[in-house]
Write a protein that holds these residues in place. Structure first.
Motif, short mmCIF file in Angstrom:
data_model
loop_
_atom_site.label_atom_id
_atom_site.label_comp_id
_atom_site.label_asym_id
_atom_site.label_seq_id
_atom_site.Cartn_x
_atom_site.Cartn_y
_atom_site.Cartn_z
N THR A 59 21.26 6.13 -12.80
CA THR A 59 20.76 5.15 -11.84
C THR A 59 21.34 3.76 -12.13
N VAL A 60 21.27 2.90 -11.13
CA VAL A 60 21.67 1.50 -11.28
C VAL A 60 20.45 0.60 -11.23
N PHE A 61 19.68 0.70 -10.16
CA PHE A 61 18.44 -0.04 -10.02
C PHE A 61 17.35 0.92 -9.55
N PHE A 62 16.11 0.68 -10.00
CA PHE A 62 14.98 1.47 -9.53
C PHE A 62 13.70 0.72 -9.85
N ARG A 63 12.63 1.07 -9.12
CA ARG A 63 11.33 0.46 -9.38
C ARG A 63 10.80 0.97 -10.71
N SER A 64 10.24 0.09 -11.51
CA SER A 64 9.78 0.48 -12.84
C SER A 64 8.67 1.52 -12.79
N ASP A 65 7.88 1.53 -11.70
CA ASP A 65 6.78 2.49 -11.63
C ASP A 65 7.26 3.91 -11.35
N LEU A 66 8.57 4.07 -11.10
CA LEU A 66 9.11 5.41 -10.90
C LEU A 66 9.38 6.13 -12.21
N GLU A 67 9.45 5.38 -13.33
CA GLU A 67 9.84 5.98 -14.60
C GLU A 67 8.66 6.67 -15.29
N ALA A 80 10.99 10.64 -9.51
CA ALA A 80 10.67 10.17 -10.86
C ALA A 80 11.97 9.93 -11.62
N ILE A 81 11.95 8.92 -12.49
CA ILE A 81 13.10 8.59 -13.33
C ILE A 81 12.72 8.88 -14.78
N ILE A 82 13.64 9.50 -15.53
CA ILE A 82 13.36 9.79 -16.94
C ILE A 82 14.59 9.54 -17.80
N ASP A 83 14.36 8.98 -18.97
CA ASP A 83 15.41 8.73 -19.95
C ASP A 83 15.28 9.79 -21.05
N THR A 84 16.01 10.89 -20.91
CA THR A 84 15.87 11.99 -21.86
C THR A 84 16.35 11.61 -23.26
N GLN A 85 17.34 10.73 -23.34
CA GLN A 85 17.81 10.28 -24.65
C GLN A 85 16.69 9.55 -25.40
N LYS A 86 15.96 8.69 -24.67
CA LYS A 86 14.85 7.97 -25.29
C LYS A 86 13.75 8.93 -25.69
N ASP A 118 0.81 -1.20 0.00
CA ASP A 118 0.00 0.00 0.00
C ASP A 118 0.85 1.26 0.00
N ALA A 119 2.18 1.14 -0.20
CA ALA A 119 3.05 2.31 -0.25
C ALA A 119 2.74 3.09 -1.52
N ARG A 120 2.95 4.44 -1.49
CA ARG A 120 2.71 5.25 -2.66
C ARG A 120 3.67 4.85 -3.76
N ALA A 121 3.15 4.75 -4.98
CA ALA A 121 3.92 4.17 -6.08
C ALA A 121 5.22 4.90 -6.35
N GLN A 122 5.24 6.23 -6.21
CA GLN A 122 6.42 7.00 -6.56
C GLN A 122 7.01 7.70 -5.35
N GLU A 123 6.84 7.11 -4.19
CA GLU A 123 7.38 7.69 -2.99
C GLU A 123 8.34 6.71 -2.33
N THR A 124 9.51 7.17 -1.95
CA THR A 124 10.50 6.31 -1.34
C THR A 124 10.29 6.25 0.16
N GLY A 125 11.04 5.37 0.81
CA GLY A 125 10.92 5.23 2.25
C GLY A 125 11.28 6.49 2.99
N SER A 126 12.07 7.38 2.36
CA SER A 126 12.46 8.62 3.01
C SER A 126 11.38 9.69 2.90
N GLY A 127 10.30 9.40 2.18
CA GLY A 127 9.25 10.38 1.99
C GLY A 127 9.41 11.21 0.74
N LEU A 128 10.52 11.07 0.04
CA LEU A 128 10.75 11.80 -1.21
C LEU A 128 9.95 11.17 -2.34
N LYS A 129 9.33 12.00 -3.13
CA LYS A 129 8.63 11.51 -4.31
C LYS A 129 9.55 11.68 -5.51
#
Length: 204
Positions: A172-180, A52-58, A39-50
């Motif tokens: 980035t190295v690893f991240f949750r896919s729902d952050l992108e 987003a990840i973006i691939d500007t080249q793509k 039930d954690a917010r999809a784009q919120e980390t454990g630290s409370g920061l929201k």
């Protein structure tokens, strides 16, 4: 009682080490359970920061405007090369014909004609260089336009979804896919800027 007696038979440092391992294992299990709460917010980390990840080249490579820019500039560059290649061949033929006629021409006439050919060749090279430079400027300005529109869309998304941080995917190295949010940015960019203005006729 027997089990308690057998436990007491171990040296004190082994007892402490075993208890420490049990405590660390339990603590790790608690942290992992919290991190994986569904039930954690999809784009919120454990630290409370929201975040987003973006691939500007793509985003840029998937932009319909960028595809149109690349195709348009490439077509105009090919047209310029073909045009100046033909002029170059004409000057080469004129120079060869002049050499063949050298023996029957007055030296002053030969020198004048040769000078005319040399001056025309220099003019053609200068014109080609100027038009290629102009084409490069047009390309750079067009790409800058797409980048600015992409950045504007990203900033709007940050405000609308209240992101605290947007990170370039390459960093980035690893991240949750729902952050992108790359695909959402591509869709919006193609909607608001499907193409850019064509290059001026003088460089065609």
């Amino acid at each position: 009682m027997a089990s308690m007696t057998s436990f007491a038979m171990f040296p004190g440092y082994l007892q402490r080490d075993g208890l420490l391992r049990c405590l660390m294992t339990a603590l790790y299990a608690v942290v992992l359970a919290v991190a994986l709460q569904p039930d954690a917010r999809a784009q919120e980390t454990g630290s409370g920061l929201k975040i987003a990840i973006i691939d500007t080249q793509k985003v840029l490579s998937s932009s319909t405007a960028m595809t149109q820019i690349n195709r348009s500039i490439e077509d105009k560059r090919d047209a310029l090369q073909n045009r100046f290649r033909e002029k170059e061949q004409q000057l080469i033929r004129a120079s060869r014909n002049l050499v063949q006629e050298k023996s029957v021409l007055d030296p002053s006439v030969f020198a004048q004609r040769k000078g005319d050919i040399d001056r025309e060749a220099a003019s053609v090279r200068k014109q080609a260089k100027e038009l290629k430079a102009e084409l490069n400027i047009i390309y750079a300005n067009s790409v800058d336009l797409v980048r600015k529109e992409m950045n504007r869309i990203i900033l709007e998304r940050i405000k609308a979804q209240m992101f605290d941080l947007v990170v370039e995917k390459r960093a980035t190295v690893f991240f949750r896919s729902d952050l992108e949010i790359t695909d959402q940015i591509i869709e919006e960019l193609n909607r608001v800027l499907p193409r850019v203005l064509e290059a001026p006729e003088q460089v065609q």
